[in-house]
Design an enzyme around this catalytic site. Structure first.
Site, PDB file in Angstrom:
ATOM      1  N   ARG A 114      -0.750   7.676   1.375  1.00  0.00           N
ATOM      2  CA  ARG A 114      -1.778   8.702   1.540  1.00  0.00           C
ATOM      3  C   ARG A 114      -3.038   8.499   0.689  1.00  0.00           C
ATOM      4  NH1 ARG A 114       3.221  10.556   2.085  1.00  0.00           N
ATOM      5  NH2 ARG A 114       3.762  11.671   3.995  1.00  0.00           N
ATOM      6  N   PRO A 130       0.828  -1.217   0.000  1.00  0.00           N
ATOM      7  CA  PRO A 130       0.000   0.000   0.000  1.00  0.00           C
ATOM      8  C   PRO A 130       0.858   1.260   0.000  1.00  0.00           C
ATOM      9  CG  PRO A 130      -0.110  -1.103   2.151  1.00  0.00           C
ATOM     10  CD  PRO A 130       0.704  -1.987   1.258  1.00  0.00           C
ATOM     11  N   ASN A 185      11.024   4.963  -1.811  1.00  0.00           N
ATOM     12  CA  ASN A 185      10.510   3.687  -1.328  1.00  0.00           C
ATOM     13  C   ASN A 185      11.573   2.881  -0.584  1.00  0.00           C
ATOM     14  OD1 ASN A 185       8.204   4.503  -2.625  1.00  0.00           O
ATOM     15  ND2 ASN A 185       8.585   3.270  -4.472  1.00  0.00           N
ATOM     16  N   ASP A 212      11.144  -0.464  -0.177  1.00  0.00           N
ATOM     17  CA  ASP A 212      10.836  -1.874  -0.468  1.00  0.00           C
ATOM     18  C   ASP A 212      11.928  -2.589  -1.265  1.00  0.00           C
ATOM     19  OD1 ASP A 212       8.366  -0.461  -2.690  1.00  0.00           O
ATOM     20  OD2 ASP A 212      10.442  -0.960  -3.157  1.00  0.00           O
ATOM     21  N   HIS A 265      15.149   7.602   1.252  1.00  0.00           N
ATOM     22  CA  HIS A 265      14.596   7.398   2.604  1.00  0.00           C
ATOM     23  C   HIS A 265      15.120   6.109   3.198  1.00  0.00           C
ATOM     24  CE1 HIS A 265      11.057  10.288   1.554  1.00  0.00           C
ATOM     25  NE2 HIS A 265      12.205  10.895   1.698  1.00  0.00           N
TER      26      HIS A 265
HETATM   27  N1  APR Z   1      -0.327   4.459 -10.367  1.00  0.00           N
HETATM   28  C1  APR Z   1      -0.037   5.791 -10.328  1.00  0.00           C
HETATM   29  N2  APR Z   1      -0.096   6.545  -9.197  1.00  0.00           N
HETATM   30  C2  APR Z   1      -0.451   5.904  -8.056  1.00  0.00           C
HETATM   31  C3  APR Z   1      -0.761   4.518  -8.003  1.00  0.00           C
HETATM   32  C4  APR Z   1      -0.690   3.801  -9.233  1.00  0.00           C
HETATM   33  N3  APR Z   1      -0.955   2.476  -9.300  1.00  0.00           N
HETATM   34  N4  APR Z   1      -1.084   4.199  -6.715  1.00  0.00           N
HETATM   35  C5  APR Z   1      -0.976   5.338  -6.000  1.00  0.00           C
HETATM   36  N5  APR Z   1      -0.607   6.367  -6.796  1.00  0.00           N
HETATM   37  C6  APR Z   1      -0.329   7.757  -6.426  1.00  0.00           C
HETATM   38  C7  APR Z   1      -1.270   8.349  -5.405  1.00  0.00           C
HETATM   39  O1  APR Z   1      -2.370   8.957  -6.054  1.00  0.00           O
HETATM   40  C8  APR Z   1      -0.370   9.386  -4.730  1.00  0.00           C
HETATM   41  O2  APR Z   1      -0.368  10.609  -5.444  1.00  0.00           O
HETATM   42  O3  APR Z   1       0.947   7.737  -5.814  1.00  0.00           O
HETATM   43  C9  APR Z   1       1.025   8.761  -4.836  1.00  0.00           C
HETATM   44  C10 APR Z   1       1.482   8.133  -3.533  1.00  0.00           C
HETATM   45  O4  APR Z   1       1.669   9.182  -2.598  1.00  0.00           O
HETATM   46  P1  APR Z   1       2.043   8.818  -1.083  1.00  0.00           P
HETATM   47  O5  APR Z   1       1.128   7.752  -0.580  1.00  0.00           O
HETATM   48  O6  APR Z   1       2.124  10.124  -0.336  1.00  0.00           O
HETATM   49  O7  APR Z   1       3.484   8.165  -1.184  1.00  0.00           O
HETATM   50  P2  APR Z   1       4.867   8.925  -1.360  1.00  0.00           P
HETATM   51  O8  APR Z   1       4.686  10.163  -2.189  1.00  0.00           O
HETATM   52  O9  APR Z   1       5.863   7.937  -1.789  1.00  0.00           O
HETATM   53  O10 APR Z   1       5.210   9.367   0.182  1.00  0.00           O
HETATM   54  C11 APR Z   1       6.430  10.015   0.371  1.00  0.00           C
HETATM   55  O11 APR Z   1       6.070   9.965   2.750  1.00  0.00           O
HETATM   56  O12 APR Z   1       5.504   8.812   4.616  1.00  0.00           O
HETATM   57  C12 APR Z   1       6.550   9.294   3.915  1.00  0.00           C
HETATM   58  O13 APR Z   1       8.691   8.406   3.900  1.00  0.00           O
HETATM   59  C13 APR Z   1       7.403   8.143   3.466  1.00  0.00           C
HETATM   60  O14 APR Z   1       8.586   7.896   1.389  1.00  0.00           O
HETATM   61  C14 APR Z   1       7.323   8.227   1.948  1.00  0.00           C
HETATM   62  C15 APR Z   1       6.988   9.684   1.712  1.00  0.00           C
END
Ligand code: APR
Length: 278
Positions: free
Chosen positions: A48, A45, A119, A121, A138
């Site tokens: 946000r 997952p 990421n 992972d 990170h």
């Molecule tokens: N295809 C395209 N976009 C996607 C998909 C998908 N299958 N699934 C999710 N998204 C988009 C979401 O709409 C969102 O804009 O990816 C983005 C994910 O955002 P976050 O959940 O905030 O993740 P991220 O930006 O990596 O968070 C940054 O926050 O909690 C800290 O350290 C943690 O590295 C992380 C950082």
């Protein structure tokens, strides 16, 4: 109505023009910025996304606020929520996605300048992207140490503890053990800081699967040169991408858009072959 400025580098703002540019001799150094959205199709997952994101589901860990799970002062008081999450996220159970394989193809074509990822992972490594091209801004689960005396902790022992749902404590001083993941309040790795200037050398910046909400990582997007098109491949528009004439927004699932782009590049078979190997 504000007139949309015409692109200066890309012929048009679409996948075909992007593929043409990537195949041209003007495009030699591609920089990528990855977020959790590129690993959601692997079963990990993101943070946000409403409902499915980790932060929406951490409520069961009775955290004062979702990000506390990655907050160093909270961890010192209570490492259990992080260890609960670590058990779910621990590398080894997940397979890279077609998006990761596309980045491997860029490296195979000597087009990958640097792949910055938020990421933890390690799917970029698992997809075969050369280690020296990956910057894990990170950190990752690769190594772990005591948060007090900083002594390294054994990898196998850590895997055992996490899998058993137990908190690993330092054999030297009894402090809690934490993987080298960058928690809120901690400095980003020197390797990240040293590699930032390479964004300015890019002929193309591709931003995938991130909300661009966490700095300093998000600020990399502003460091692309004026002649460097910025492509956002994401479910939603984020981070002010779209403000420059050569900003291209390709909104949707990254694996779908990557497949479309590979089709336009004539790499669709190579992509499937590459992904089969993972
Ligand atoms: N295809 C395209 N976009 C996607 C998909 C998908 N299958 N699934 C999710 N998204 C988009 C979401 O709409 C969102 O804009 O990816 C983005 C994910 O955002 P976050 O959940 O905030 O993740 P991220 O930006 O990596 O968070 C940054 O926050 O909690 C800290 O350290 C943690 O590295 C992380 C950082």
């Amino acid at each position: 109505r504000r007139k949309v400025p015409k692109p200066k580098v890309l012929e048009g703002l679409d996948v075909e023009s992007l593929a043409k540019y990537i195949s041209s001799d003007k495009c030699k150094k591609i920089v990528l910025m990855l977020g959790a959205g590129v690993s959601t199709s692997a079963g990990i997952p993101d943070f946000r996304s409403p409902g499915t994101g980790l932060y929406a589901n951490l409520a069961r860990l009775n955290l004062p606020f979702p990000e506390a799970v990655f907050e160093i002062n909270f961890f010192r008081r209570n490492p259990v929520p992080f260890y609960t999450l670590a058990k779910e996220l621990y590398p080894g159970k997940f397979r890279p996605t077609p998006t990761h394989s596309f980045i491997k193809l860029l490296a195979d074509h000597s087009l990958l300048h640097v792949c910055f990822t938020q990421n933890i992972d390690t799917l970029e490594r698992r997809a075969g992207i050369p280690d020296d091209k990956i910057i894990e801004a990170h950190g990752s689960f690769a190594v772990q140490r005591c948060i007090d005396c900083k002594v390294l902790y054994d990898d196998d022992l850590m895997k055992e503890k996490v899998t058993a749902g137990e908190v690993a404590t330092c054999e030297e001083c009894g402090g809690y053990v934490k993987p080298d993941i960058v928690f809120f309040g901690e400095a980003l790795p020197p390797q990240f800081i040293q590699t930032i200037p390479q964004v300015g050398e890019a002929d193309l910046l591709i931003i995938l699967g991130t909300s661009l909400t966490v700095h300093p990582f998000a600020s990399l997007a502003e460091m692309a040169g004026r002649k460097c098109p910025r492509v956002l491949i994401n479910l939603e528009g984020v981070g002010g991408i779209g403000s420059r004439p050569d900003d291209l927004l390709l909104l949707g699932k990254c694996d779908d858009i990557v497949r479309e782009l590979c089709q336009a590049l004539g790499w669709e078979n190579k992509l499937e072959e590459e992904w089969e190997k993972t």
